[in-house]
Scaffold this motif. Structure first.
Motif, short mmCIF file in Angstrom:
data_model
loop_
_atom_site.label_atom_id
_atom_site.label_comp_id
_atom_site.label_asym_id
_atom_site.label_seq_id
_atom_site.Cartn_x
_atom_site.Cartn_y
_atom_site.Cartn_z
N LEU A 18 0.73 -1.24 0.13
CA LEU A 18 -0.13 -0.08 0.18
C LEU A 18 0.86 1.12 0.08
CD1 LEU A 18 -2.71 -0.96 2.76
CD2 LEU A 18 -3.02 -0.64 0.09
N ARG A 19 0.31 2.29 -0.58
CA ARG A 19 1.09 3.72 -0.55
C ARG A 19 0.27 4.55 0.15
NH1 ARG A 19 3.73 7.67 -4.96
NH2 ARG A 19 1.64 8.06 -5.24
N LEU A 20 0.58 5.22 1.33
CA LEU A 20 -0.39 6.25 1.81
C LEU A 20 0.62 7.34 1.75
CD1 LEU A 20 -0.13 4.89 5.75
CD2 LEU A 20 -1.69 4.23 3.92
N SER A 21 -0.34 8.38 1.37
CA SER A 21 -0.18 9.78 0.89
C SER A 21 -0.63 10.87 2.08
CB SER A 21 -0.75 10.15 -0.29
OG SER A 21 -0.36 9.34 -1.16
N GLY A 47 6.37 5.68 16.52
CA GLY A 47 7.24 6.07 15.08
C GLY A 47 7.32 5.18 14.12
N VAL A 48 6.90 5.16 12.91
CA VAL A 48 7.10 4.20 11.86
C VAL A 48 8.42 4.84 10.94
CG1 VAL A 48 6.21 3.19 9.80
CG2 VAL A 48 4.70 3.66 11.75
N ALA A 49 8.13 5.83 10.45
CA ALA A 49 9.44 6.57 9.55
C ALA A 49 9.31 7.98 9.59
CB ALA A 49 9.12 5.99 8.01
N GLY A 50 10.53 8.71 9.49
CA GLY A 50 10.47 10.04 9.34
C GLY A 50 11.44 10.87 8.41
N ILE A 51 11.39 11.86 8.09
CA ILE A 51 12.08 12.75 7.07
C ILE A 51 12.63 13.85 8.21
CG2 ILE A 51 12.69 13.96 5.26
CD1 ILE A 51 10.74 12.11 3.49
N LYS A 64 12.12 -1.44 8.59
CA LYS A 64 13.37 -1.32 8.06
C LYS A 64 13.18 -2.24 6.76
CE LYS A 64 16.34 0.95 11.07
NZ LYS A 64 17.50 0.85 11.98
N GLY A 65 13.79 -1.82 5.69
CA GLY A 65 13.68 -2.74 4.38
C GLY A 65 12.24 -3.02 3.58
N ARG A 66 11.42 -2.69 4.40
CA ARG A 66 10.04 -2.81 3.81
C ARG A 66 9.28 -1.50 3.65
NH1 ARG A 66 5.96 -5.07 6.83
NH2 ARG A 66 6.92 -4.45 8.98
N PHE A 67 9.33 -0.70 4.27
CA PHE A 67 8.67 0.74 4.23
C PHE A 67 9.91 1.74 3.80
CE2 PHE A 67 5.21 0.31 7.65
CZ PHE A 67 4.67 -0.98 6.98
N THR A 68 9.22 2.58 2.83
CA THR A 68 9.97 3.72 2.32
C THR A 68 9.23 5.02 2.50
OG1 THR A 68 11.16 2.46 0.77
CG2 THR A 68 11.42 4.78 0.60
N ILE A 69 9.78 6.15 3.07
CA ILE A 69 9.28 7.45 3.25
C ILE A 69 9.82 8.31 2.28
CG2 ILE A 69 10.91 8.04 5.05
CD1 ILE A 69 8.54 9.55 6.32
N SER A 70 8.73 9.13 1.59
CA SER A 70 9.48 10.30 0.84
C SER A 70 8.62 11.31 0.82
CB SER A 70 9.60 9.50 -0.67
OG SER A 70 8.22 9.30 -1.14
N THR A 77 3.56 16.96 -0.09
CA THR A 77 2.93 15.69 0.03
C THR A 77 3.79 14.67 0.47
OG1 THR A 77 1.37 16.05 -1.73
CG2 THR A 77 1.76 13.66 -1.02
N LEU A 78 3.44 14.13 1.50
CA LEU A 78 4.45 13.38 2.20
C LEU A 78 3.94 11.86 2.00
CD1 LEU A 78 6.65 12.82 4.34
CD2 LEU A 78 4.95 12.22 5.92
N TYR A 79 4.76 10.79 1.66
CA TYR A 79 4.35 9.44 1.16
C TYR A 79 5.01 8.42 2.14
CZ TYR A 79 2.88 11.62 -3.16
OH TYR A 79 2.72 12.66 -4.16
N LEU A 80 4.22 7.36 2.40
CA LEU A 80 4.77 6.01 2.79
C LEU A 80 4.58 4.76 2.01
CD1 LEU A 80 6.49 5.00 5.19
CD2 LEU A 80 4.22 4.49 6.16
N GLN A 81 5.59 4.56 1.38
CA GLN A 81 5.41 3.01 0.56
C GLN A 81 5.51 1.75 1.52
OE1 GLN A 81 4.49 2.58 -2.85
NE2 GLN A 81 4.50 0.56 -2.18
N MET A 82 4.65 1.08 1.52
CA MET A 82 4.59 -0.05 2.59
C MET A 82 4.44 -1.39 1.53
SD MET A 82 2.21 1.17 5.55
CE MET A 82 0.80 1.17 4.57
N ASN A 83 5.70 -2.33 1.71
CA ASN A 83 5.57 -3.65 0.92
C ASN A 83 5.89 -4.47 1.74
OD1 ASN A 83 5.87 -1.89 -1.55
ND2 ASN A 83 8.01 -1.81 -1.56
#
Length: 126
Positions: A18-21, A47-51, A64-70, A77-83
């Protein structure tokens, strides 16, 4: 009026993505740091992920290794790619922003954030 509006949640099977925005509005200037938090029923918000304010990313060990924040500054817009999602990832996910300039691990500490979205549900079934 500052607003953080999340989207992209839903239900998915384990192993899915899923990708959260999170669209930010009403800020006089770009927030110094932004992050994603989550809270499952009966548990504390984590806390999951931060910039952070230096544009460095930080992740909880569990993702770590599964989620990517951008972050797309032009779109605010902030995103969270969750694999590779797991049932343990089932939670309400919250977008957060701050003008307190946290750095490193502090960028996923709840105490450092002063603006919050309403949250969006992510459910992962086995």
């Amino acid at each position: 009026q500052v607003q953080l509006v999340e989207s992209g949640g839903g239900s998915v099977q384990a192993g899915g993505s899923l990708r959260l925005s999170c669209v930010a509005s009403g800020f006089k200037r770009n927030p110094d740091a932004m992050a994603w938090f989550r809270q499952a029923p009966g548990k504390e918000r984590e806390g999951v992920a931060g910039i952070d304010s230096w544009r460095d990313t930080v992740y909880a060990d569990s993702v770590k290794g599964r989620f990517t924040i951008s972050k797309d500054i032009a779109r605010n817009t902030l995103y969270l790619q969750m694999n590779s999602l797991k049932p343990d990832d089932t939670s309400m996910y919250y977008c957060a922003a701050t003008d307190l300039r946290p750095r490193g691990a502090a960028a996923i500490m709840e105490v450092n954030y002063n603006y919050w979205g309403q949250g969006i549900q992510v459910t992962v079934s086995a």
